[in-house]
Design a protein around this motif. Structure first.
Motif, PDB file in Angstrom:
ATOM      1  N   GLN A 295       0.825  -1.204   0.000  1.00 54.32           N
ATOM      2  CA  GLN A 295       0.000   0.000   0.000  1.00 54.32           C
ATOM      3  C   GLN A 295       0.858   1.252   0.000  1.00 54.32           C
ATOM      4  O   GLN A 295       0.512   2.254  -0.641  1.00 54.32           O
ATOM      5  CB  GLN A 295      -0.929  -0.001   1.214  1.00 54.32           C
ATOM      6  N   LEU A 296       1.999   1.220   0.699  1.00 52.90           N
ATOM      7  CA  LEU A 296       2.901   2.373   0.704  1.00 52.90           C
ATOM      8  C   LEU A 296       3.389   2.690  -0.701  1.00 52.90           C
ATOM      9  O   LEU A 296       3.521   3.863  -1.072  1.00 52.90           O
ATOM     10  CB  LEU A 296       4.090   2.109   1.632  1.00 52.90           C
ATOM     11  N   ALA A 297       3.649   1.649  -1.487  1.00 51.06           N
ATOM     12  CA  ALA A 297       4.087   1.862  -2.874  1.00 51.06           C
ATOM     13  C   ALA A 297       2.984   2.548  -3.674  1.00 51.06           C
ATOM     14  O   ALA A 297       3.245   3.476  -4.450  1.00 51.06           O
ATOM     15  CB  ALA A 297       4.470   0.532  -3.511  1.00 51.06           C
ATOM     16  N   ARG A 298       1.743   2.118  -3.469  1.00 48.55           N
ATOM     17  CA  ARG A 298       0.624   2.756  -4.187  1.00 48.55           C
ATOM     18  C   ARG A 298       0.425   4.188  -3.716  1.00 48.55           C
ATOM     19  O   ARG A 298       0.153   5.099  -4.516  1.00 48.55           O
ATOM     20  CB  ARG A 298      -0.659   1.934  -3.985  1.00 48.55           C
ATOM     21  N   ASP A 299       0.557   4.401  -2.408  1.00 50.13           N
ATOM     22  CA  ASP A 299       0.408   5.760  -1.864  1.00 50.13           C
ATOM     23  C   ASP A 299       1.459   6.700  -2.454  1.00 50.13           C
ATOM     24  O   ASP A 299       1.151   7.842  -2.817  1.00 50.13           O
ATOM     25  CB  ASP A 299       0.541   5.741  -0.340  1.00 50.13           C
ATOM     26  N   ALA A 300       2.706   6.232  -2.510  1.00 46.64           N
ATOM     27  CA  ALA A 300       3.785   7.075  -3.038  1.00 46.64           C
ATOM     28  C   ALA A 300       3.525   7.419  -4.495  1.00 46.64           C
ATOM     29  O   ALA A 300       3.725   8.567  -4.928  1.00 46.64           O
ATOM     30  CB  ALA A 300       5.124   6.368  -2.869  1.00 46.64           C
ATOM     31  N   ALA A 301       3.068   6.433  -5.288  1.00 52.65           N
ATOM     32  CA  ALA A 301       2.784   6.680  -6.708  1.00 52.65           C
ATOM     33  C   ALA A 301       1.630   7.670  -6.852  1.00 52.65           C
ATOM     34  O   ALA A 301       1.674   8.579  -7.689  1.00 52.65           O
ATOM     35  CB  ALA A 301       2.457   5.366  -7.408  1.00 52.65           C
ATOM     36  N   ASN A 302       0.581   7.506  -6.031  1.00 50.23           N
ATOM     37  CA  ASN A 302      -0.556   8.423  -6.096  1.00 50.23           C
ATOM     38  C   ASN A 302      -0.140   9.845  -5.715  1.00 50.23           C
ATOM     39  O   ASN A 302      -0.554  10.820  -6.350  1.00 50.23           O
ATOM     40  CB  ASN A 302      -1.667   7.949  -5.154  1.00 50.23           C
ATOM     41  N   ALA A 303       0.670   9.950  -4.671  1.00 49.60           N
ATOM     42  CA  ALA A 303       1.127  11.272  -4.233  1.00 49.60           C
ATOM     43  C   ALA A 303       1.967  11.945  -5.306  1.00 49.60           C
ATOM     44  O   ALA A 303       1.806  13.140  -5.573  1.00 49.60           O
ATOM     45  CB  ALA A 303       1.924  11.152  -2.940  1.00 49.60           C
ATOM     46  N   ALA A 304       2.869  11.176  -5.933  1.00 46.52           N
ATOM     47  CA  ALA A 304       3.703  11.751  -6.992  1.00 46.52           C
ATOM     48  C   ALA A 304       2.854  12.262  -8.145  1.00 46.52           C
ATOM     49  O   ALA A 304       3.138  13.334  -8.717  1.00 46.52           O
ATOM     50  CB  ALA A 304       4.715  10.705  -7.472  1.00 46.52           C
ATOM     51  N   GLU A 305       1.796  11.524  -8.467  1.00 39.77           N
ATOM     52  CA  GLU A 305       0.923  11.942  -9.561  1.00 39.77           C
ATOM     53  C   GLU A 305       0.146  13.206  -9.186  1.00 39.77           C
ATOM     54  O   GLU A 305       0.003  14.128 -10.010  1.00 39.77           O
ATOM     55  CB  GLU A 305      -0.053  10.803  -9.892  1.00 39.77           C
ATOM     56  N   VAL A 306      -0.349  13.278  -7.964  1.00 35.62           N
ATOM     57  CA  VAL A 306      -1.057  14.471  -7.497  1.00 35.62           C
ATOM     58  C   VAL A 306      -0.144  15.685  -7.558  1.00 35.62           C
ATOM     59  O   VAL A 306      -0.532  16.766  -8.063  1.00 35.62           O
ATOM     60  CB  VAL A 306      -1.592  14.258  -6.065  1.00 35.62           C
ATOM     61  N   LEU A 307       1.056  15.548  -7.053  1.00 34.83           N
ATOM     62  CA  LEU A 307       1.989  16.669  -7.026  1.00 34.83           C
ATOM     63  C   LEU A 307       2.380  17.120  -8.425  1.00 34.83           C
ATOM     64  O   LEU A 307       2.552  18.316  -8.693  1.00 34.83           O
ATOM     65  CB  LEU A 307       3.234  16.313  -6.219  1.00 34.83           C
ATOM     66  N   LYS A 308       2.498  16.171  -9.338  1.00 37.19           N
ATOM     67  CA  LYS A 308       2.815  16.501 -10.737  1.00 37.19           C
ATOM     68  C   LYS A 308       1.697  17.325 -11.355  1.00 37.19           C
ATOM     69  O   LYS A 308       1.931  18.309 -12.062  1.00 37.19           O
ATOM     70  CB  LYS A 308       3.046  15.220 -11.539  1.00 37.19           C
ATOM     71  N   ARG A 309       0.443  16.927 -11.089  1.00 35.42           N
ATOM     72  CA  ARG A 309      -0.699  17.679 -11.629  1.00 35.42           C
ATOM     73  C   ARG A 309      -0.810  19.061 -11.013  1.00 35.42           C
ATOM     74  O   ARG A 309      -1.312  19.985 -11.641  1.00 35.42           O
ATOM     75  CB  ARG A 309      -1.992  16.899 -11.395  1.00 35.42           C
ATOM     76  N   GLU A 310      -0.372  19.198  -9.768  1.00 35.08           N
ATOM     77  CA  GLU A 310      -0.483  20.474  -9.061  1.00 35.08           C
ATOM     78  C   GLU A 310       0.592  21.483  -9.460  1.00 35.08           C
ATOM     79  O   GLU A 310       0.490  22.651  -9.136  1.00 35.08           O
ATOM     80  CB  GLU A 310      -0.417  20.248  -7.546  1.00 35.08           C
ATOM     81  N   GLU A 311       1.640  21.033 -10.130  1.00 38.33           N
ATOM     82  CA  GLU A 311       2.741  21.922 -10.495  1.00 38.33           C
ATOM     83  C   GLU A 311       2.291  22.987 -11.496  1.00 38.33           C
ATOM     84  O   GLU A 311       1.487  22.721 -12.363  1.00 38.33           O
ATOM     85  CB  GLU A 311       3.917  21.118 -11.089  1.00 38.33           C
TER      86      GLU A 311
END
Length: 311
Positions: A295-311
């Motif tokens: 789940q941590l791996a999925r969380d990290a991937a989701n967070a990276a995607e959110v942050l990329k969209r927010e840039e």
């Protein structure tokens, strides 16, 4: 900036003082407007821009069950922001039984006998004195006797509603950080010192920088995409706010565990700021460490995607 604790401490202040009065929990845009009035008055007429506030919430003495959770629980951070706004002096009173028993006239009389009051700036809905009997009109009557100016600052509106500490608490508890930040006038964030944990994240290949989030109002326990600042650098990351039910049988103390995307090096003992960007999921108890790791791996991937969209 100098901080005093009692009226008597002001006896050595010879310059006229422009006071902004309030609890100033969170120092949101409305509070900043009241402080700005005092700062501008001091710049225009000469004197010291100052804040009169309270170490403990007045409700703690009269209705302790009704004391709201603090938005900014760390006093030093609150004072640092006041200084950034131009404040040069703070009277940080303890709301004692003596203070609670003062009439509006007695309260202002004690202030005026302690220093040269040039101005008092408050919000339009400010109340003070025993039983909250005093208001802006009371201040104006007392100003005529004591020779100071009263500045009543109208509320700041966001989305047609008054900016208030109550609305900010509601936004934080709903994990609506864009709304909370818009009313604060700065990003909502956690700030603290990185502390040692159980090193479990390192064992799971997701090392975390841990900090205690403080005793103020908190968003829901869970996982967040975050931006963090430490050692002068900024990192994206994923953070868990909670009590770690997978590894703590009865739930541990509230902790913010942040996995930073990057190599910050040894940051134990360093001050870190963590700004939540988006709530990803509630905190959960997993049947095994292996499932937690997945789940941590999925969380990290989701967070990276959110942050990329927010840039």
């Amino acid at each position: 900036m100098v901080v005093y604790q009692e009226f008597k401490d002001l006896k050595g202040v010879s310059s006229p003082v422009h006071w902004a009065m309030g609890m100033f929990d969170g120092l949101h845009l409305g509070h900043a407007g009241v402080i700005a009035a005092a700062v501008e008055g001091a710049a225009r007429d000469g004197g010291i821009p100052a804040v009169l506030t309270f170490r403990t919430h007045p409700l703690a003495r009269v209705r302790p069950e009704s004391v709201p959770a603090a938005i900014m629980a760390v006093e030093a951070e609150k004072f640092a922001l006041m200084e950034e706004l131009g404040v040069r002096m703070v009277l940080n009173l303890e709301f004692s039984s003596r203070l609670a028993s003062m009439s509006p006239e007695e309260f202002i009389g004690e202030l005026c006998s302690s220093c040269r009051v040039a101005e008092i700036a408050v919000g339009e809905d400010w109340h003070f004195g025993r039983g909250r009997a005093g208001n802006v009109e009371t201040l104006r009557l007392l100003a005529g006797r004591c020779g100071f100016r009263v500045t009543a600052v109208p509320p700041i509106l966001k989305d047609g509603e008054r900016v208030s500490s109550t609305r900010i608490r509601e936004a934080v508890r709903a994990a609506d950080f864009s709304q909370a930040s818009a009313m604060l006038g700065r990003p909502y964030r956690w700030k603290g010192r990185v502390v040692h944990g159980r090193q479990l994240g390192r064992q799971l290949n997701y090392p975390t920088a841990n900090m205690k989030p403080g005793s103020g109002v908190q968003p829901p326990h869970g996982v967040y995409a975050v931006r963090a600042r430490v050692n002068g650098s900024e990192y994206g990351g994923v953070a868990n706010l909670g009590v770690r039910p997978t590894v703590e049988e009865k739930g541990g103390e509230l902790l913010l565990e942040t996995h930073l995307f990057g190599q910050p090096g040894d940051i134990y003992g360093r001050e870190m700021e963590v700004e939540p960007v988006r709530f990803l999921r509630p905190e959960a108890k997993f049947p095994s460490l292996e499932e937690l790791k997945s789940q941590l791996a999925r969380d990290a991937a989701n967070a990276a995607e959110v942050l990329k969209r927010e840039e």
